[in-house]
Design a protein around this motif. Sequence first.
Motif, PDB file in Angstrom:
ATOM      1  N   GLY A   1      17.932  57.002  67.230  1.00  0.00           N
ATOM      2  CA  GLY A   1      19.089  56.792  68.074  1.00  0.00           C
ATOM      3  C   GLY A   1      20.100  57.907  67.903  1.00  0.00           C
ATOM      4  N   THR A   2      21.187  57.803  68.642  1.00  0.00           N
ATOM      5  CA  THR A   2      22.266  58.775  68.516  1.00  0.00           C
ATOM      6  C   THR A   2      23.288  58.222  67.537  1.00  0.00           C
ATOM      7  OG1 THR A   2      21.913  59.490  70.802  1.00  0.00           O
ATOM      8  CG2 THR A   2      23.956  60.164  69.732  1.00  0.00           C
ATOM      9  N   PHE A   3      23.199  58.669  66.310  1.00  0.00           N
ATOM     10  CA  PHE A   3      23.978  58.109  65.217  1.00  0.00           C
ATOM     11  C   PHE A   3      25.481  58.166  65.476  1.00  0.00           C
ATOM     12  CE2 PHE A   3      25.999  58.721  60.990  1.00  0.00           C
ATOM     13  CZ  PHE A   3      25.707  57.484  60.449  1.00  0.00           C
ATOM     14  N   SER A   4      25.956  59.267  66.026  1.00  0.00           N
ATOM     15  CA  SER A   4      27.386  59.463  66.209  1.00  0.00           C
ATOM     16  C   SER A   4      27.997  58.511  67.235  1.00  0.00           C
ATOM     17  CB  SER A   4      27.675  60.913  66.614  1.00  0.00           C
ATOM     18  OG  SER A   4      27.060  61.228  67.849  1.00  0.00           O
ATOM     19  N   ARG A   5      27.190  57.822  68.005  1.00  0.00           N
ATOM     20  CA  ARG A   5      27.688  56.871  68.993  1.00  0.00           C
ATOM     21  C   ARG A   5      27.983  55.496  68.394  1.00  0.00           C
ATOM     22  NH1 ARG A   5      23.863  57.989  74.352  1.00  0.00           N
ATOM     23  NH2 ARG A   5      24.510  60.154  74.674  1.00  0.00           N
ATOM     24  N   TYR A   6      27.614  55.280  67.149  1.00  0.00           N
ATOM     25  CA  TYR A   6      27.758  53.975  66.522  1.00  0.00           C
ATOM     26  C   TYR A   6      28.829  53.968  65.448  1.00  0.00           C
ATOM     27  CZ  TYR A   6      23.217  52.924  68.621  1.00  0.00           C
ATOM     28  OH  TYR A   6      22.177  52.732  69.492  1.00  0.00           O
ATOM     29  N   ALA A   7      29.651  52.929  65.465  1.00  0.00           N
ATOM     30  CA  ALA A   7      30.383  52.580  64.265  1.00  0.00           C
ATOM     31  C   ALA A   7      29.384  51.987  63.280  1.00  0.00           C
ATOM     32  CB  ALA A   7      31.490  51.567  64.582  1.00  0.00           C
TER      33      ALA A   7
ATOM     34  N   SER B   1      34.418  54.118  61.715  1.00  0.00           N
ATOM     35  CA  SER B   1      34.302  54.422  63.127  1.00  0.00           C
ATOM     36  C   SER B   1      33.357  55.584  63.358  1.00  0.00           C
ATOM     37  CB  SER B   1      35.681  54.738  63.717  1.00  0.00           C
ATOM     38  OG  SER B   1      36.241  55.884  63.100  1.00  0.00           O
ATOM     39  N   GLN B   2      33.087  55.839  64.627  1.00  0.00           N
ATOM     40  CA  GLN B   2      32.113  56.875  64.985  1.00  0.00           C
ATOM     41  C   GLN B   2      32.461  58.243  64.428  1.00  0.00           C
ATOM     42  OE1 GLN B   2      33.247  54.437  66.895  1.00  0.00           O
ATOM     43  NE2 GLN B   2      31.695  53.708  68.340  1.00  0.00           N
TER      44      GLN B   2
ATOM     45  N   ASP C   1      28.192  61.211  57.431  1.00  0.00           N
ATOM     46  CA  ASP C   1      27.879  62.588  57.755  1.00  0.00           C
ATOM     47  C   ASP C   1      27.027  62.540  59.015  1.00  0.00           C
ATOM     48  OD1 ASP C   1      26.989  65.197  58.005  1.00  0.00           O
ATOM     49  OD2 ASP C   1      26.695  65.475  55.860  1.00  0.00           O
ATOM     50  N   ASN C   2      27.663  62.747  60.156  1.00  0.00           N
ATOM     51  CA  ASN C   2      26.951  62.630  61.422  1.00  0.00           C
ATOM     52  C   ASN C   2      25.871  63.697  61.589  1.00  0.00           C
ATOM     53  OD1 ASN C   2      28.409  60.377  62.146  1.00  0.00           O
ATOM     54  ND2 ASN C   2      29.820  61.470  63.500  1.00  0.00           N
ATOM     55  N   ALA C   3      26.068  64.847  60.974  1.00  0.00           N
ATOM     56  CA  ALA C   3      25.062  65.897  61.048  1.00  0.00           C
ATOM     57  C   ALA C   3      23.778  65.494  60.337  1.00  0.00           C
ATOM     58  CB  ALA C   3      25.607  67.199  60.466  1.00  0.00           C
ATOM     59  N   GLU C   4      23.908  64.618  59.332  1.00  0.00           N
ATOM     60  CA  GLU C   4      22.752  64.160  58.574  1.00  0.00           C
ATOM     61  C   GLU C   4      22.336  62.743  58.939  1.00  0.00           C
ATOM     62  OE1 GLU C   4      22.230  67.761  56.860  1.00  0.00           O
ATOM     63  OE2 GLU C   4      20.941  66.003  56.606  1.00  0.00           O
ATOM     64  N   ASN C   5      23.003  62.133  59.913  1.00  0.00           N
ATOM     65  CA  ASN C   5      22.687  60.771  60.351  1.00  0.00           C
ATOM     66  C   ASN C   5      22.695  59.787  59.183  1.00  0.00           C
ATOM     67  OD1 ASN C   5      22.352  61.730  62.977  1.00  0.00           O
ATOM     68  ND2 ASN C   5      20.128  61.911  62.781  1.00  0.00           N
ATOM     69  N   THR C   6      23.718  59.888  58.362  1.00  0.00           N
ATOM     70  CA  THR C   6      23.776  59.088  57.151  1.00  0.00           C
ATOM     71  C   THR C   6      25.179  58.543  56.923  1.00  0.00           C
ATOM     72  OG1 THR C   6      22.034  60.443  56.140  1.00  0.00           O
ATOM     73  CG2 THR C   6      23.323  59.051  54.677  1.00  0.00           C
ATOM     74  N   VAL C   7      25.244  57.295  56.485  1.00  0.00           N
ATOM     75  CA  VAL C   7      26.495  56.685  56.056  1.00  0.00           C
ATOM     76  C   VAL C   7      26.361  56.334  54.582  1.00  0.00           C
ATOM     77  CG1 VAL C   7      25.777  54.370  56.794  1.00  0.00           C
ATOM     78  CG2 VAL C   7      28.216  54.902  56.541  1.00  0.00           C
ATOM     79  N   TYR C   8      27.449  56.477  53.843  1.00  0.00           N
ATOM     80  CA  TYR C   8      27.438  56.276  52.402  1.00  0.00           C
ATOM     81  C   TYR C   8      28.417  55.182  51.994  1.00  0.00           C
ATOM     82  CZ  TYR C   8      25.382  60.953  52.634  1.00  0.00           C
ATOM     83  OH  TYR C   8      24.603  62.042  52.943  1.00  0.00           O
TER      84      TYR C   8
ATOM     85  N   GLN D   1      16.949  52.770  63.969  1.00  0.00           N
ATOM     86  CA  GLN D   1      16.396  52.183  62.763  1.00  0.00           C
ATOM     87  C   GLN D   1      17.197  52.657  61.556  1.00  0.00           C
ATOM     88  OE1 GLN D   1      13.902  54.020  64.902  1.00  0.00           O
ATOM     89  NE2 GLN D   1      14.157  52.114  66.064  1.00  0.00           N
ATOM     90  N   LEU D   2      17.469  51.735  60.640  1.00  0.00           N
ATOM     91  CA  LEU D   2      18.299  52.035  59.488  1.00  0.00           C
ATOM     92  C   LEU D   2      17.539  51.737  58.205  1.00  0.00           C
ATOM     93  CD1 LEU D   2      21.597  50.370  60.761  1.00  0.00           C
ATOM     94  CD2 LEU D   2      20.964  52.790  60.896  1.00  0.00           C
ATOM     95  N   ALA D   3      17.782  52.550  57.201  1.00  0.00           N
ATOM     96  CA  ALA D   3      17.126  52.385  55.915  1.00  0.00           C
ATOM     97  C   ALA D   3      18.124  52.629  54.793  1.00  0.00           C
ATOM     98  CB  ALA D   3      15.941  53.336  55.793  1.00  0.00           C
ATOM     99  N   GLU D   4      18.341  51.601  53.971  1.00  0.00           N
ATOM    100  CA  GLU D   4      19.267  51.694  52.851  1.00  0.00           C
ATOM    101  C   GLU D   4      18.542  52.153  51.589  1.00  0.00           C
ATOM    102  OE1 GLU D   4      20.415  48.022  55.378  1.00  0.00           O
ATOM    103  OE2 GLU D   4      18.586  48.940  54.568  1.00  0.00           O
TER     104      GLU D   4
END
Length: 122
Positions: free
Chosen positions: A27-33, A52-53, A73-80, A3-6
């Motif tokens: 989910g496992t965030f680091s597995r996704y682009a 990329s992942q 930041d894969n440790a924080e499960n966040t993309v910016y 699940q994603l939240a902007e």
Amino acid sequence: QVQLAESGGGLVQAGGSLKLSCSASGGTFSRYAMGWLRQAPGKEREFVAGISQSGGTTKYADSVKGRFTISRDNAENTVYLQMDSLNPEDTAVYYCGASIVVLTTPSAYGNWGQGTQVTVSS
């Protein structure tokens, strides 16, 4: 599965900056682009940026190259998405999505969040 939240959208004057965040859960965030897409009123959804992942590969739409920067930041499960030098043409609802690989087509990304509105005034 994921699940994603902007968040982070808002109203900004032309030439200004905004930083969007997309938080993942379930989910496992680091597995996704990951990618950012946007949709302006009356227009089709378009690709903005992808990463990329591991974060080693990034892709940008020509219209935002040099102005936008995607990171994660894969440790924080966040993309910016850092957006600088904004112009009114950037006005849209911005979505993030997950993919298997980094592509420049909106259809490659799924599990979209609810989106966050970015409005750039002149």
